[in-house]
Every structure is written in structure tokens, then in C-alpha cells.
Motif scaffolding. Structure first.
Motif, mmCIF file in Angstrom:
data_model
loop_
_atom_site.group_PDB
_atom_site.id
_atom_site.type_symbol
_atom_site.label_atom_id
_atom_site.label_comp_id
_atom_site.label_asym_id
_atom_site.label_seq_id
_atom_site.Cartn_x
_atom_site.Cartn_y
_atom_site.Cartn_z
ATOM 1 N N LEU A 154 45.354 90.137 40.324
ATOM 2 C CA LEU A 154 44.038 90.719 40.153
ATOM 3 C C LEU A 154 43.487 90.106 38.901
ATOM 4 O O LEU A 154 42.284 89.863 39.171
ATOM 5 N N ALA A 155 44.058 90.295 38.023
ATOM 6 C CA ALA A 155 43.497 89.664 36.667
ATOM 7 C C ALA A 155 43.259 88.277 36.751
ATOM 8 O O ALA A 155 42.321 87.981 36.046
ATOM 9 N N MET A 156 44.095 87.387 37.384
ATOM 10 C CA MET A 156 43.780 86.089 37.455
ATOM 11 C C MET A 156 42.346 85.863 38.192
ATOM 12 O O MET A 156 41.711 85.087 37.993
ATOM 13 N N GLN A 157 42.350 86.609 39.253
ATOM 14 C CA GLN A 157 41.099 86.624 40.254
ATOM 15 C C GLN A 157 39.776 86.741 39.507
ATOM 16 O O GLN A 157 38.741 86.362 39.904
ATOM 17 N N ARG A 158 39.985 87.879 38.423
ATOM 18 C CA ARG A 158 38.729 88.224 37.698
ATOM 19 C C ARG A 158 38.606 87.237 36.562
ATOM 20 O O ARG A 158 37.393 87.465 35.923
ATOM 21 N N GLY B 269 49.783 86.513 31.916
ATOM 22 C CA GLY B 269 50.094 88.046 32.199
ATOM 23 C C GLY B 269 51.420 88.355 32.386
ATOM 24 O O GLY B 269 52.041 87.308 33.087
ATOM 25 N N ALA B 270 52.012 89.390 31.913
ATOM 26 C CA ALA B 270 53.363 89.737 32.122
ATOM 27 C C ALA B 270 53.322 91.198 32.343
ATOM 28 O O ALA B 270 52.621 92.001 31.970
ATOM 29 N N THR B 271 54.423 91.702 32.694
ATOM 30 C CA THR B 271 54.757 93.222 32.584
ATOM 31 C C THR B 271 55.437 93.594 31.470
ATOM 32 O O THR B 271 54.766 93.467 30.617
ATOM 33 N N GLY B 272 56.658 93.879 31.551
ATOM 34 C CA GLY B 272 57.323 94.526 29.966
ATOM 35 C C GLY B 272 58.057 93.466 29.434
ATOM 36 O O GLY B 272 58.117 92.257 30.082
ATOM 37 N N LYS B 273 58.436 93.316 28.432
ATOM 38 C CA LYS B 273 59.110 92.293 27.762
ATOM 39 C C LYS B 273 60.633 92.107 28.047
ATOM 40 O O LYS B 273 61.246 90.613 27.893
ATOM 41 N N SER B 274 61.078 93.018 28.896
ATOM 42 C CA SER B 274 62.420 92.712 29.671
ATOM 43 C C SER B 274 62.371 92.094 30.909
ATOM 44 O O SER B 274 63.232 91.835 31.513
ATOM 45 N N SER B 275 61.054 91.899 31.313
ATOM 46 C CA SER B 275 60.615 91.216 32.628
ATOM 47 C C SER B 275 60.950 89.765 32.806
ATOM 48 O O SER B 275 60.684 89.028 31.833
#
Length: 335
Positions: A194-198, A157-163
Motif C-alpha cells: 500500500l505504501a508503494m502504491q501511495r 519498506g520492511a517489517t521488523g529487523k528480524s524479518s
């Protein structure tokens, strides 16, 4: 008569100089802050949000006027949205401070189409952390070794491509030919966790020890980026040490330089010099304050190792003078 006038004028010089110095000192002391808003380029709950709220509780004590400080989240593009706001529409009077990704310092080089700005136009105030970053996975994912991390098919998982969450994941994927896929669009590391936990994704990259605190027993620390002390002193592999191509390793080293100023604060270009200096001075006083450090200790395993705004500006300037061929390699590395 002329001699007398000249002597009188000469005797008046020290008084005139003293008046000028006094006036300059009064002007320097005239900076007084009222309410300050720290805007965070990520959603609530993640590392940038939590450190900004920590800073908001203490920073005002070290600023003229002892201002109240509030926090507002402005997620988008791994803080690229907020960075553009700082450069374009936010007031340049010290009333708004932005918590943005350190990756904004070279975003225009790595992603010039989306990040079309001059990182030296930002007024860097200071940063909390100078430490390695990590790739980590949920224990429930079963991806618990470096070999599995590089050879298995899963989602990061990641936020934006500049992150940094995207850039460091892409560095591993492209530099070491890893098989995982990167999913963007998360508001911050809290959403990714949260996505990891799910079980929707396996892990994330480019995160500091702040993201590990409190849930170490649910995470696998796979490897690190950058140099410095590893949280918990686990013996972990540094990803760039596994890259064999010299040119690619040089590009990876450039990307890792931003870890010297993790969690930075900035203010808009055009902010008066005396305002910037007051913020920088107050920030460096805050990070040495025992009460602030005790508050940090209650929240996380993070070790405060601050970098001043002046030093960040010098590091950014040095980054931008790197050989264009290295930048080209770095661009391809984080696509």
C-alpha cells in the motif's frame, strides 16, 4: 512342574507382545484435534496471512478429528513477537500453530539482544515454498534497473529487523553498498505494498512469488536471492553473485539458506511427540492433495515445493554449526 509353568509363560509372550503393540497403536491413534488456531506473525493481507488462510481451509481434512481451523493475526517485529509467544505462553497441545518468518531460525545469531531464544526449541511442522526471493519496486518509482536500485536514493519498506523483508534489504544495502534507506514498522507485506502504491516508498526485498501475483504489471523485479526457479522465468541477477568479497558472499549464502523453508509453521516446545508427528504427517499429505494445489493455483503463481518439519529441523541444526566468523560477518551484513 516348573517346566510346564515355563512353557505356559513362554506361550504367553506373543500374546503379551501383541497386547503391548495394540496398546501402543491405540495410544498413537488417540491424538485427536478439535479447533486449531493458526496465529500469523504479520498483519492481514500479506503473503504469510494469505498462505495461512489457504492452509486453514484444507489442513483439517488431513488431521485426526477433522478439526475446524481459524486464523488470527499477531503482528510484531517481523513475527518475532509471535515466536516469543510460542516459546513462552502458547499451549503445547496442538491447539495453536504459528506461521512465522523462516528468519526466526537464525534470528538469535543475527540479533541476539532481541531474539534471545533457541530456534531448535521450536517444533517445525513444514513449509510451503522452496524458491528464490526478490527485491522489487513499484513501476511508478522509476527505479527499474539493478544499477538504479543500487545507486539511487529512495526508501525500502520492511517489517521488523528480524524479518526477511529487513534482512534481505540490509544484505543488499551493506553487501553491495546500495544508497537506499530501509524503513521499518510495517505490519506485513500488504502494508508495504500500500505504501508503494501511495508513492511513500519505492519497494521491498525478501518476498516470494506470492507477493507478485495479480499485480505483475505494476512491479519491477530487480534481482533475486537463493537458487531455484524464478517466477515467470525472467532472467534476473542474483544479488550474492555481485558480491566480490569471498567472506561476505559466504555470509550471504548462509542467510539465503532459509529460503529452502519459506512460510513455515511451528508449534511450541513440549508439544507431545505424537501430536507433532500427526501435524507433520497431515501437512505433507495436504501439500500433495490435488484439491489443495488447485486452490493454490487460483490464488497465486506460487509453486508449492514443500519441506518437511524433520528436514527443516536438520537445516536449522546445520545452520547453527556454521563457523562463528561467518555468523559475525552475517551480523554485520544485516545491521
Amino acid at each position: 512342574m516348573l517346566v510346564v509353568i515355563f512353557l505356559r509363560a513362554l506361550r504367553a509372550v506373543p500374546f503379551l507382545a501383541a497386547s503391548i503393540v495394540f496398546a501402543m497403536g491405540a495410544q498413537a491413534q488417540a491424538v485427536e484435534f478439535k479447533t486449531i488456531t493458526i496465529k500469523v506473525g504479520y498483519g492481514p493481507g500479506g503473503g504469510y496471512d494469505q498462505t495461512s488462510r489457504l492452509i486453514a481451509r484444507h489442513f483439517g481434512r488431513f488431521l485426526p478429528g477433522n478439526p475446524d481451523i481459524v486464523v488470527q493475526n499477531v503482528p510484531g517485529g517481523g513475527s518475532l513477537k509471535l515466536t516469543k509467544m510460542v516459546l513462552g505462553s502458547e499451549p503445547a497441545d496442538g491447539s495453536v500453530i504459528a506461521s512465522v518468518s523462516e528468519a526466526m531460525s537464525y534470528a538469535p545469531v543475527l540479533d541476539p539482544q532481541n531474539a534471545n531464544f533457541d530456534p531448535l526449541a521450536l517444533q517445525w511442522i513444514g513449509s510451503l515454498v522452496n524458491e528464490p526471493a526478490y527485491c522489487l519496486t513499484a513501476k511508478s518509482s522509476g527505479v527499474d534497473t539493478m544499477d538504479k536500485f543500487l545507486r539511487s536514493d529512495f526508501l525500502i519498506g520492511a517489517t521488523g529487523k528480524s524479518s526477511v523483508t529487513y534482512i534481505f534489504a540490509a544484505l543488499v544495502k551493506n553487501g553491495l553498498k546500495a544508497k537506499f534507506k530501509i524503513v521499518t514498522g510495517f505490519e506485513g507485506t500488504a502494508d508495504i505494498e500500500l505504501a508503494m502504491q501511495r508513492g511513500e516508498i519505492a519497494g521491498m526485498c525478501g518476498v516470494s512469488s506470492y507477493n507478485i501475483s495479480g499485480n505483475r504489471d505494476t512491479l519491477n523485479l530487480i534481482g533475486t536471492f537463493g537458487s531455484g526457479t524464478v517466477a515467470g522465468k525472467e532472467k534476473l541477477i542474483r544479488f550474492s553473485d555481485k558480491i566480490e568479497d569471498t567472506k561476505v558472499r559466504e555470509a550471504a549464502a548462509l542467510i539465503e539458506t532459509t529460503l529452502q523453508f519459506h512460510h513455515p509453521l511451528v508449534v511450541p516446545p513440549g508439544t507431545p511427540k505424537e501430536t507433532v508427528e500427526a501435524l507433520r504427517k497431515g501437512y505433507m499429505e495436504m501439500v500433495r492433495d490435488p484439491v489443495f494445489l488447485a486452490d493454490v493455483g487460483k490464488l497465486s503463481e506460487m509453486t508449492v515445493n514443500a519441506t518437511s518439519g524433520e528436514d527443516i529441523s536438520r537445516l536449522v541444526s546445520k545452520q547453527l554449526k556454521v563457523d562463528p566468523n561467518v555468523f559475525e560477518t552475517a551480523r554485520n551484513l544485516v545491521k
